[in-house]
Design a protein around this motif. Structure first.
Motif, PDB file in Angstrom:
ATOM      1  N   GLN A 114       8.608  36.955  36.309  1.00 25.93           N
ATOM      2  CA  GLN A 114       7.675  38.088  36.193  1.00 25.93           C
ATOM      3  C   GLN A 114       7.137  38.527  37.553  1.00 25.93           C
ATOM      4  OE1 GLN A 114       7.550  35.346  34.389  1.00 25.93           O
ATOM      5  NE2 GLN A 114       8.047  36.063  32.319  1.00 25.93           N
ATOM      6  N   ARG A 115       7.391  37.698  38.607  1.00 27.11           N
ATOM      7  CA  ARG A 115       6.885  37.988  39.945  1.00 27.11           C
ATOM      8  C   ARG A 115       5.359  38.140  39.953  1.00 27.11           C
ATOM      9  NH1 ARG A 115      11.376  42.147  42.585  1.00 27.11           N
ATOM     10  NH2 ARG A 115      13.160  40.749  42.282  1.00 27.11           N
ATOM     11  N   THR A 116       4.719  37.260  39.202  1.00 26.04           N
ATOM     12  CA  THR A 116       3.265  37.240  39.169  1.00 26.04           C
ATOM     13  C   THR A 116       2.784  35.869  39.608  1.00 26.04           C
ATOM     14  OG1 THR A 116       3.290  36.591  36.836  1.00 26.04           O
ATOM     15  CG2 THR A 116       3.151  38.962  37.324  1.00 26.04           C
ATOM     16  N   VAL A 117       1.449  35.768  39.808  1.00 22.70           N
ATOM     17  CA  VAL A 117       0.832  34.531  40.276  1.00 22.70           C
ATOM     18  C   VAL A 117      -0.212  34.106  39.251  1.00 22.70           C
ATOM     19  CG1 VAL A 117      -0.473  33.440  42.140  1.00 22.70           C
ATOM     20  CG2 VAL A 117       1.216  35.194  42.672  1.00 22.70           C
ATOM     21  N   ARG A 124      -1.451  44.816  42.735  1.00 29.08           N
ATOM     22  CA  ARG A 124      -2.843  44.426  42.971  1.00 29.08           C
ATOM     23  C   ARG A 124      -3.704  44.656  41.730  1.00 29.08           C
ATOM     24  NH1 ARG A 124      -0.788  46.279  47.715  1.00 29.08           N
ATOM     25  NH2 ARG A 124      -1.156  45.002  49.575  1.00 29.08           N
ATOM     26  N   GLU A 125      -3.258  44.088  40.614  1.00 25.76           N
ATOM     27  CA  GLU A 125      -4.029  44.190  39.382  1.00 25.76           C
ATOM     28  C   GLU A 125      -3.977  42.859  38.638  1.00 25.76           C
ATOM     29  OE1 GLU A 125      -2.356  47.241  37.007  1.00 25.76           O
ATOM     30  OE2 GLU A 125      -0.426  46.241  36.732  1.00 25.76           O
ATOM     31  N   VAL A 126      -5.022  42.635  37.862  1.00 28.26           N
ATOM     32  CA  VAL A 126      -5.085  41.438  37.024  1.00 28.26           C
ATOM     33  C   VAL A 126      -4.366  41.744  35.722  1.00 28.26           C
ATOM     34  CG1 VAL A 126      -6.608  39.825  35.845  1.00 28.26           C
ATOM     35  CG2 VAL A 126      -7.255  40.740  38.084  1.00 28.26           C
ATOM     36  N   LYS A 127      -3.345  40.984  35.405  1.00 30.38           N
ATOM     37  CA  LYS A 127      -2.524  41.270  34.226  1.00 30.38           C
ATOM     38  C   LYS A 127      -2.989  40.491  33.007  1.00 30.38           C
ATOM     39  CE  LYS A 127       1.790  42.048  34.515  1.00 30.38           C
ATOM     40  NZ  LYS A 127       2.250  43.417  34.600  1.00 30.38           N
TER      41      LYS A 127
END
Length: 1337
Positions: free
Chosen positions: A30-33, A49-52
């Motif tokens: 997902q290429r998220t952290v 630059r958003e909180v998912k």
């Protein structure tokens, strides 16, 4: 010799989330952290630059509300589409991020100190508060629980047989009591948190656990296998730290050790033994190591350090250092200082699992950073001889500079090193062409130190010589000196504290102007900054670099390259787009700054399909192009991929050099190249590229190229260097030197690198021959000139060994009879004789010897003259030296023979003394010769030397008593022609030699030349016999007349001659002889009738008034001949029609076979041996009758079999493989034989009409006409256009397959061998030849 270059920085500041971040994990797909805090989980997308996602663990009761809870591990589970979270209180939770559901899959009452998953996510390991390890499957089913502290060493315990017991060893000054000393264990470090640390090997087969032993209080590392069996325990290491990281490649386990005066990173093997270390740049108790992290490909080790509190109110920092190893030396490549208080305090860091050089950093103030690095080689970019080919290597607070023009120093040694006050992050050389040796260094404190080359007023303490200095040696090397240090002034000071690497891609483009790139922390934008030097009040005051102007660019800039020649600056965005940065070299001319798309020669914007980690600018065919190389070895020119196996490249002047995965180094000249030629040269790996390709060692990468030289520096994977002289660079440099008439430099280079010296002449023969005196004066060494002579050969090396990259249009007109070697030898000899014949004496001798026909007599004469010269001359060579040198060039026996051929016995003795000959052999021989008469003496010498032509010349002057010996030598050596020139034509010797010559020719069956020789010397009887044997009836009758033969003798001779002439089918000549010399006109008429000479026969009949012969002989002969002609024509016509019909049938069968069995065609003919004999497929001609083609397999056994096979090849037998060719051959012969009948038919038609045989004449005329018409009509049908072209075009088209094309091509190829191609050309029928008698129509 590479450094880490920062490509991009990605920031996400002030993430809106409750609590404090504690750890984080990556979701690669997902290429998220995922960030874990004391309140729960937060998933962010750093790009947008958003909180998912946000999941609270407090609400579900897994974490306390007061913020005292702790998450000890987060792991994204790819196959379960969930996230596993472990809390310090002992809960293991599965979180489904898509549905936000939480599931507690297990709980440990004593709490969990660490959770670690295997790399394949099949196993999970938990360290509990009861000092146990629990191993579970990915479905959280317990496998085994063991105590974390084990008394046993493990399965890999070492076995000793007593030889190495400590009691038996020698202990030196410590004495024997050292053998009985008890091992003292040091306690764990004061700052150690006593928590266990777990690390897995890259393949998941083993894991290591670092724990503090409760008995000794010291840390130990234990290695367990996947089955949870203890393998080994580390040896006792004093001051072992808690940090632990197993290298993914599996060889070493990294940890830390604090020694009395230093901090070390130490490495353990799997068996627990220490294996190497390196020292951190800190003192004891100065820092603590919080963690060690290997990147995915095991090339970079990240060390997370934190300052220890030593004094009150001192500023503490946290450091992230990146270390790499090369040639067994550890280099500190990057240092990132963070503050330990406030938002910028580090919480955690981790390498990306997919992108090897991407580092993720999480700070306490909800600040996320992502850095992308890649390898780069920092080298000077000058292209003139003043550039020293510098390469700078970062090693902590030192910059190791190697000057490759003067010395090739293997790393980690260097030519000199620059000492900086802070760790260095970036090095750049000046882009100014004349100041390419100047360099600037950016350190971790954002200071730029500028070093310039030139005279320094004092010794610079920050510059220390490396491997080239010290120990009293004088160094002829100009080192740079520190010009000044400049502090970069940021507009916002907070930026630097939060992100220590604010500026990237720093480039020194002008004397006092730097370019730098920064990335926006709130949007996908980049800013190009102009850093300008601000004037300082005093020289001692630190300088300031201020941002004079900035240009915003939409997109993330990941690379910047600058051309030192054109001053162009190219930018690459993360999406691959290339931009041109328009900056003003002179602000007064164009003060505006702008960015525009970089366009290719066609006018379209350039965009790389994949981001390139290395970009360069180069002039290709007069156009400035962008070259790019990705981390996956794809190489682009503009936006076109030209190769996919390039490991490194460098642009050097007009050359492009590349290394490939196939272990080759390619070199292309860009001056005259076009994009298409480069694309073809790089894409075609199967064609030999001549001088542009060179084999190199596996894994070689280009470091640098020495400008205006031939050295190419390559680095091997281990780190050692190799210097190669690429043939393309060498030849280009030699050609430049030769064009500038710098013969000495070219010669030295060619001699050292074993380039054929013929190139000095062949490069431009006209210029070389015009400047031979310059060549001699520059080389100046007799040995070198002799070396040049010895390598000369007739071959033009510019057409064979060293063809130029671009063929020259101007070709030198050369006399074909004039030898190149002779021309050079004569020209150089003339120049040397005019400059100093004494100094270049040996070279002059060499020029005589090296000629196509060695002039050894002249050489020996010159040596003899040297022996006779009494007065000494400066630089002169003695006769003995000259002769000794001559024996190196010429075989001594050959030289002895040539000296003997000069008839100078002093010279012979001089040569003989230098040889290995026995004086007992040659002295009696020479004494015997001296006693002889001069001519006979020379005859004896020439005969000994096998110079027989000269020998008979000398012997002929010795008098008549020696003539028998002369004649025997002439007969023995077949010297008749030469001997006849030595004697007058009226002498007896001349006659005897001529008779001997004639007899020799008679034995050789050359009767007519023998008769001429006999006739010339007056031997008429022998001449008559010779002419009679050769059939020369006129000469034979002439000889008979000179012999005064009687009429009866002449009549007998004429009848003999007539018989021989009839045998030779010369009926006219035989009739003439009989009529004129035997007076037998009746026999003459019969011979003429036999030879179809009708009109000549009638002439004799009427001459002798014998009309009765017409009725008795002439008319019957004419009628019989007419019948024979008619029968012949009928036979020819029938055979012609039969062969023609059969040819059409054979061709039809072949076409049918080709259509039916196209995919299974087996080629027949001469090349069928190349195919398997087990094949049973038949060609079309084989259908009409099986024919074994074994003769091609036995054709090499003997010449008899080859002749037999040749006869059988064109067989008219039905079904033979080449039956169609045999038919064509037979038809061709019929047409040609019929064409030859035209004159004979015309002659007989005339006499048929004369004697009123009109019916017979018309019959013959019509039969002949019908035959000719039939053949003319049939020619286009037999020799069709398709078969003339041999059907060479393969069967192509949309329905063709690879098999069908190959089979058709092979059948057509082998159907007509090359030797039979003339059979496909139709015979010519000449319609202009008159043969028809109009009176018979």
């Amino acid at each position: 010799m590479r450094n880490l270059k920062l490509l991009r920085t990605l920031e996400f500041r002030d993430i809106q989330a409750p609590g404090k971040p504690q750890c984080f994990s990556l979701r690669t797909e997902q290429r998220t952290v995922l960030i874990g805090s004391d309140h729960g989980l937060i998933e962010i997308d750093p790009v947008t630059r958003e909180v998912k996602n946000e999941i609270s663990l407090v609400a579900e009761g897994f974490l306390p509300e007061d913020g005292s809870g702790c998450i000890v591990g987060i792991q994204d589970l790819l196959d379960q589409e969930s996230v596993c979270v472990a809390t310090a209180s002992g809960d293991v939770i599965l979180c489904n991020l898509s549905t936000c559901q939480l599931e507690c899959v297990g709980s440990v009452a004593s709490g969990i100190s660490i959770m670690s998953w295997s790399p394949d996510q099949e196993l999970v390991l938990l360290a509990t508060g009861q000092q146990t390890l629990i191993m579970m499957t990915k479905d959280f089913e317990p496998i085994m629980e063991q105590k974390i502290h084990q008394d046993d060493f493990g399965e890999s315990k070492f076995i000793t047989v007593g030889w190495g017991r400590k009691e038996t060893q020698f202990h030196g000054s410590e004495g024997r009591q050292a053998a009985f000393q008890v091992q003292m264990y040091e306690l764990a470090l004061p700052w150690d948190d006593h928590r266990p640390q777990v690390t897995w090997r890259g393949d998941g087969q083993f894991f290591a656990v670092s724990v503090v032993c409760p008995e000794t209080g010291a840390r130990k590392v234990r290695v367990w296998n996947r089955e949870f069996a203890l393998q080994s325990t580390s040896e006792p290491v004093a001051g072992l730290g808690p940090a632990l990281a197993w290298k993914p490649s599996g060889s070493l386990i990294a940890s830390t050790q604090e020694k009395p005066s230093q901090q070390d990173i130490v490495f353990f093997e799997k068996n627990g033994l220490l294996h190497g270390h390196f020292t951190l740049p800190f003192l004891k108790d100065e820092v603590k190591v919080n963690g060690l992290f290997w990147n995915a490909d095991s090339t970079v080790l990240a060390v997370w350090l934190e300052d220890l509190q030593r004094e009150e109110n001192c500023t503490l920092k946290t450091y992230v250092q990146l270390w790499t190893v090369g040639n067994y030396h550890w280099y500190l490549k990057q240092s990132l200082p963070f503050s330990t208080c406030g938002k910028s305090k580090l919480v955690s860091l981790m390498w990306d699992l997919v992108t090897p050089y991407r580092l993720h950093v999480l700070c306490q103030g909800w600040h996320y950073l992502c850095y992308d690095w890649h390898w780069t080689t920092d080298r000077s970019s000058g292209d003139n001889s003043s550039d020293m080919a510098n390469v700078a290597v970062i090693d902590g607070s030192r910059v190791l500079v190697t000057v490759f023009r003067q010395s090739v120093v293997p790393p980690p040694m260097c030519t000199y090193r620059l000492l900086l006050p802070h760790p260095v992050n970036q090095v750049m050389f000046s882009a100014h062409p004349q100041k390419s040796n100047d360099l600037a260094v950016l350190d971790a404190s954002n200071q730029i130190s500028v070093y310039k080359c030139g005279d320094s007023p004092s010794v610079d303490p920050t510059v220390k010589l490396g491997a080239v200095g010290g120990n009293g040696f004088k160094v002829s090397l100009g080192t740079p000196h520190l010009e000044k240090r400049y502090k970069i002034q940021f507009e916002n000071g907070e930026d630097q504290e939060v992100n220590p690497l604010k500026l990237s891609l720093l480039t020194w483009i002008q004397e006092d102007v730097f370019l730098a790139v920064s990335h926006s922390h709130s949007s996908p934008q980049s800013v190009i900054h102009h850093l300008t030097v601000m004037p300082s009040v005093t020289d001692d005051e630190p300088g300031q670099l201020s941002i004079s102007s900035s240009v915003a660019v939409d997109g993330v800039i990941i690379s910047l390259c600058c051309s030192s020649k054109t001053k162009s600056v190219a930018l690459q965005l993360a999406g691959g787009q290339m931009l041109k940065y328009l900056w003003a070299a002179h602000p007064a001319e164009s003060p505006s700054l702008a960015v525009e798309p970089w366009k290719n020669p066609s006018g379209f914007p350039v965009r790389f399909p994949y981001p390139c980690t290395q970009t360069e600018l180069a002039m290709i065919g007069g156009e400035e192009c962008v070259l790019g190389l990705t981390d996956r070895c794809r190489f682009f020119i503009s936006d076109t991929e030209v190769a996919s196996n390039i490991t490194s490249f460098a642009v050097y002047g007009e050359f492009l050099l590349l290394t490939t995965h196939s272990h080759t180094c390619l070199c292309f000249c860009l001056r005259d190249a076009s994009f298409n030629t480069l694309h073809a040269g790089l894409s075609n790996n199967h064609v030999s590229k001549g001088e542009s390709l060179r084999k190199v060692e596996r894994g070689s990468r280009i470091v640098t190229v020495v400008p205006q030289d031939t050295k190419l520096i390559l680095q091997m994977p281990r780190g050692n260097l190799e210097v190669v002289h690429h043939r393309a660079l060498v030849l280009a440099q030699i050609r430049k030197w030769l064009d500038k008439l710098m013969f000495k430099e070219a010669f030295e280079c060619m001699r050292k690198l074993r380039i054929n010296l013929n190139l000095i002449h062949d490069h431009n023969p006209k210029v070389f021959l015009e400047n031979v005196e310059t060549f001699i004066r520059q080389i100046d060494s007799v040995n070198h000139i002799n070396l040049f002579f010895t390598e000369l050969k007739e071959e033009d090396v510019t057409k064979t060994m060293y063809p130029p990259p671009v063929t020259s249009t101007a070709q030198l007109s050369k006399d074909p009879d004039e030898k190149k070697v002779d021309l050079i030898c004569d020209a150089l000899r003339a120049a040397m004789e005019s400059i100093n014949p004494h100094k270049y004496c040996l070279s002059i001798l060499t020029s005589h010897v090296k000629k196509t026909t060695p002039e050894l007599e002249i050489v020996l004469q010159k040596v003899h003259e040297l022996q006779g010269s009494a007065s000494p001359v400066p630089d002169a060579v003695s006769a003995e030296e000259a002769l000794k040198y001559l024996l190196l060039l010429v075989d001594v026996n050959e030289l002895y023979d040539h000296s003997l051929g000069t008839y100078d016995f002093d010279l012979v003795l001089m040569v003989a003394e230098k040889s290995q000959k026995d004086p007992k052999e040659y002295l009696p021989f020479l004494n015997t010769l001296k006693k002889m008469e001069t001519n006979y003496q020379r005859f004896t010498i020439d005969k000994y030397l096998k110079r027989y032509e000269k020998a008979i010349g000398h012997l002929s002057k010795c008098g008549p008593e020696y003539f028998p010996e002369c004649l025997n030598l002439i007969k023995d050596k077949n010297l008749y022609k030469e001997a006849l020139k030595l004697f007058p034509s009226d002498s007896q010797q001349y006659k005897e030699i001529s008779i001997a010559y004639g007899e020799h020719l008679t034995q050789e069956h050359l009767y007519e030349p023998a008769g001429l020789v006999f006739a010339r010397c007056g031997a008429h009887e022998k001449a008559l016999s010779a002419f009679l044997a050769s059939g020369s009836w006129q000469q034979a009758l002439c000889m008979a007349a000179q012999l005064n033969w009687t009429k009866d003798q002449l009549a007998g001779l004429s009848r003999t001659l007539a018989g021989k002439l009839v045998e030779q089918r010369k009926h006219g000549d035989a009739a003439t002889v009989l009529e004129q010399y035997a007076q037998d006109y009746e026999e003459a008429v019969l011979l003429l009738l036999e030879g179809a000479a009708w009109e000549e026969a009638l002439r004799l009949v009427y001459k002798y008034n014998r009309p009765d012969i017409i009725e008795t002989n002439v008319k019957p002969s004419i009628l019989e001949a007419q019948k024979n002609y008619v029968a012949l024509l009928e036979s020819q016509t029938a055979t012609f029609c039969r062969h023609k019909q059969r040819l059409l049938v054979v061709r039809e069968l072949k076409e049918q076979a080709q259509q039916v069995n196209l995919d299974d065609e087996v080629p027949q003919g001469q090349e069928s041996d190349l195919f398997s004999e087990t094949s049973s497929v038949l060609s079309g001609s084989d259908m009409s009758g099986r024919y074994s083609h074994s003769n091609s397999r036995i054709s090499a056994r003997s010449s008899k079999n080859r002749r037999k096979a040749e006869r059988k090849k064109h067989s008219l037998k039905e079904g033979s493989p080449l039956e169609d060719l045999a038919l064509l051959e037979a038809l061709n012969e019929i047409v040609q034989s019929t064409e030859k009948l035209k004159d004979e038919v015309y002659q007989i038609l005339k006499v048929l009409f004369l004697f009123e045989f009109d019916e017979q004449g018309r019959e013959l005329q019509k039969a002949f006409e019908d035959t000719l018409q039939l053949m003319e009509r049939s020619l286009p049908e037999i020799w069709t256009l398709t078969h003339q072209q041999n059907s060479a075009t393969t069967v192509l088209g949309p329905n063709a397959t690879a098999n069908s094309i190959m089979a058709a091509y092979q059948q057509q190829k082998t159907a007509v061998p090359v030797l039979d191609a003339e059979l496909l050309i139709p015979p010519k029928i000449n319609k202009r030849t008159p043969w028809k008698l109009s009176l018979l129509e």
